[in-house]
Scaffold this motif. Structure first.
Motif, mmCIF file in Angstrom:
data_model
loop_
_atom_site.group_PDB
_atom_site.id
_atom_site.type_symbol
_atom_site.label_atom_id
_atom_site.label_comp_id
_atom_site.label_asym_id
_atom_site.label_seq_id
_atom_site.Cartn_x
_atom_site.Cartn_y
_atom_site.Cartn_z
ATOM 1 N N GLN A 190 5.782 67.434 55.157
ATOM 2 C CA GLN A 190 6.365 66.366 54.361
ATOM 3 C C GLN A 190 5.814 66.430 52.936
ATOM 4 O O GLN A 190 4.609 66.619 52.733
ATOM 5 N N LEU A 191 6.693 66.282 51.969
ATOM 6 C CA LEU A 191 6.331 66.325 50.553
ATOM 7 C C LEU A 191 6.841 65.069 49.854
ATOM 8 O O LEU A 191 7.976 64.620 50.089
ATOM 9 N N LEU A 192 6.032 64.514 48.961
ATOM 10 C CA LEU A 192 6.428 63.341 48.190
ATOM 11 C C LEU A 192 6.119 63.597 46.718
ATOM 12 O O LEU A 192 4.969 63.875 46.354
ATOM 13 N N VAL A 193 7.140 63.538 45.867
ATOM 14 C CA VAL A 193 6.952 63.752 44.433
ATOM 15 C C VAL A 193 6.404 62.479 43.797
ATOM 16 O O VAL A 193 6.990 61.404 43.935
ATOM 17 N N ASN A 194 5.291 62.607 43.093
ATOM 18 C CA ASN A 194 4.696 61.489 42.369
ATOM 19 C C ASN A 194 4.957 61.670 40.876
ATOM 20 O O ASN A 194 4.535 62.662 40.279
ATOM 21 N N HIS A 195 5.651 60.720 40.280
ATOM 22 C CA HIS A 195 6.020 60.812 38.864
ATOM 23 C C HIS A 195 4.869 60.296 38.002
ATOM 24 O O HIS A 195 4.807 59.126 37.634
ATOM 25 N N ASP A 196 3.979 61.212 37.653
ATOM 26 C CA ASP A 196 2.759 60.823 36.950
ATOM 27 C C ASP A 196 2.553 61.596 35.652
ATOM 28 O O ASP A 196 1.432 61.710 35.156
ATOM 29 N N ASP A 197 3.655 62.122 35.095
ATOM 30 C CA ASP A 197 3.557 62.928 33.883
ATOM 31 C C ASP A 197 4.420 62.319 32.786
ATOM 32 O O ASP A 197 5.597 62.664 32.633
ATOM 33 N N ALA A 198 3.835 61.425 32.010
ATOM 34 C CA ALA A 198 4.582 60.728 30.962
ATOM 35 C C ALA A 198 4.949 61.649 29.803
ATOM 36 O O ALA A 198 5.885 61.370 29.055
ATOM 37 N N VAL A 199 4.222 62.748 29.648
ATOM 38 C CA VAL A 199 4.458 63.661 28.531
ATOM 39 C C VAL A 199 5.647 64.572 28.810
ATOM 40 O O VAL A 199 6.567 64.694 28.002
ATOM 41 N N ARG A 200 5.661 65.216 29.961
ATOM 42 C CA ARG A 200 6.710 66.200 30.257
ATOM 43 C C ARG A 200 7.892 65.620 31.016
ATOM 44 O O ARG A 200 9.005 66.161 30.940
ATOM 45 N N GLU A 201 7.678 64.542 31.768
ATOM 46 C CA GLU A 201 8.782 63.917 32.503
ATOM 47 C C GLU A 201 8.746 62.422 32.250
ATOM 48 O O GLU A 201 9.045 61.969 31.165
ATOM 49 N N TYR A 202 8.344 61.645 33.250
ATOM 50 C CA TYR A 202 8.214 60.197 33.131
ATOM 51 C C TYR A 202 7.019 59.763 33.987
ATOM 52 O O TYR A 202 6.614 60.477 34.895
#
Length: 337
Positions: free
Chosen positions: A291-303
Motif C-alpha cells: 500500500q502506498l499513500l502520497v503525502n503532499h508536502d512539497d510547497a516548492v515543486r508541487e503543493y
C-alpha cells in the motif's frame, strides 16, 4: 480523489481554451520495453528505503519459486487519479465541467438564468459553498448527461487538447507525476495489470487514460451516472441521476463491480481520506500486498496540504502502509510533456 469535486470555484475560470495543442498518446509497450532493459526502473525516485521496498516487493512476488510468488492473473494494481497520478489543485474535472458550461451557454444563452449555470457565469462561489456536494452533483448532472458517449468523449478530447492548468500554466499532461508514470510502467513490465480507481466520473478518465497513462479505458473504475439505451439512435446515454459514487467506502465496491478481485498493490493520496478504504481492502488480500499513500508536502515543486484530522496519515501509520513524501522521495515531480 476525496469528494467528487471541491472548491474553490473561482479557479475554474482561470483556464485558457484559446490554444489548441496536439493530443499525443502514451505508448505503454515502448515504455515497458525501456523499463525491462533499464538498470534503474524508477529513475525519478530518490534512492532510499521506499524505492528499495517497492523494488524488493515486486521482485519477491514475481520470482517463480519464491514463497511470496503471485500468479500473473492476481497481480492487480489500483491507483487513485487526482492527487495520486496528477495534481488536484484544482481538480481537472472541475475545469472540464466549467468548460462544458461555457459551451452550453454559448449554444443556449437562456441557460444563464438557470442554476447551476447562473452561478458559474456569475462566479457565485457562495452557491457552491452553501450547496455543498448536492450543488456540485447538480452541476455534473447538468453538464455530463443527456448526450451520447461519442459526443461526450469528443468534448473531453477537445477540452484536453486546449486547456492549461491554472496555477502552473502548463498543459494537462504536464501535471502528471513522472515518478508515478515510471511506477506504472515498472509494474506492467513485471506482469501487473494497472487500474485507475478514481472518485472522478468514469467517462472523463476513460477518454484520456490510454493517452495519459497507458491504461485502457476498460481498466478505469470511477463515479458513474445511470445509463439507458436509446433505441432510436442505437446509442448509450446517461441520465441525470448518480449510479455509483466511487469514493471512500465506494472504492472497494467499485473494484468488486468492475474488477472482481482485491488488488495486491494499491496507491492513493492524503488530502481527504478518500483512499483509506481502498488501501485497507487491498491489505486484506490473501497474497502479499503493498500500500502506498502520497503525502503532499512539497510547497516548492508541487503543493503542501493535509487533512485537518490527519486521518489518512494516521491510517498509514496504524496499518504500516508506505508513505511517499513528494519532498523527500521524488527527484522530479512532473512530466515534461
Amino acid at each position: 480523489m476525496k469528494r467528487i469535486y471541491v472548491l474553490p470555484v473561482f479557479l475554474f475560470f482561470l483556464v485558457s481554451f484559446n490554444k489548441i495543442e496536439k493530443y499525443t498518446t502514451f505508448n505503454a509497450r515502448e515504455s515497458i520495453a525501456v523499463v525491462a532493459t533499464s538498470q534503474d526502473p524508477l529513475p525519478s525516485w530518490n534512492d532510499g528505503p521506499l524505492k528499495k521496498d517497492i523494488i524488493a516487493y515486486v521482485k519477491k512476488v514475481t520470482t517463480k519459486g519464491s514463497p511470496d510468488f503471485i500468479p500473473v492473473e492476481n497481480r492487480i494494481a489500483t491507483f487513485d487519479n487526482d492527487g495520486t497520478l496528477w495534481a488536484e489543485k484544482p481538480y481537472v474535472q472541475e475545469l472540464f465541467a466549467f468548460f462544458l458550461v461555457k459551451k452550453m451557454v454559448e449554444a443556449n444563452p437562456a441557460l444563464v438564468q438557470q442554476q447551476p449555470f447562473k452561478a458559474v457565469v456569475e462566479k457565485d462561489k457562495a452557491f457552491f459553498e452553501n450547496g455543498g456536494e448536492k450543488a456540485l452533483i447538480e452541476l455534473l448532472a447538468a453538464t455530463h448527461t443527456g448526450m451520447s458517449e461519442d459526443e461526450f468523449e469528443a468534448s473531453v478530447k477537445e477540452f484536453f487538447g486546449a486547456a492549461k492548468y491554472p496555477s502552473k500554466n502548463v498543459t494537462l499532461k504536464q501535471i502528471r507525476y513522472q515518478p508515478q508514470l515510471e511506477l506504472l510502467n515498472y509494474l506492467r513490465a513485471n506482469g501487473f495489470t494497472t487500474y485507475i480507481v478514481t472518485g472522478g466520473t468514469i467517462e472523463v478518465v476513460r477518454a484520456i487514460s490510454e493517452g495519459f497513462y497507458g491504461i485502457p479505458k476498460n481498466q478505469v473504475v470511477g463515479t458513474s451516472f445511470k445509463y439507458t439505451f436509446d433505441d432510436a439512435s442505437n446509442s448509450i446515454k446517461r441520465e441525470a441521476a448518480l449510479d455509483h459514487l466511487n469514493d471512500k467506502e465506494g472504492k472497494p465496491v467499485g473494484i468488486q463491480l468492475h474488477i472482481g478481485q482485491r488488488p495486491v498493490f494499491a496507491c492513493g493520496n492524503e488530502g481527504g481520506a478518500g483512499d483509506i478504504a481502498m488501501l485497507k481492502y487491498s491489505q486484506g488480500n490473501k497474497y502479499p500486498s503493498f500500500q502506498l499513500l502520497v503525502n503532499h508536502d512539497d510547497a516548492v515543486r508541487e503543493y503542501s496540504y493535509q487533512e485537518k484530522d490527519n486521518l489518512s496519515l494516521n491510517a498509514a501509520a496504524q496499518n504500516k502502509w508506505h508513505v511517499i513524501s513528494i519532498k523527500d522521495d521524488w527527484k522530479k515531480v512532473f512530466a515534461d510533456k
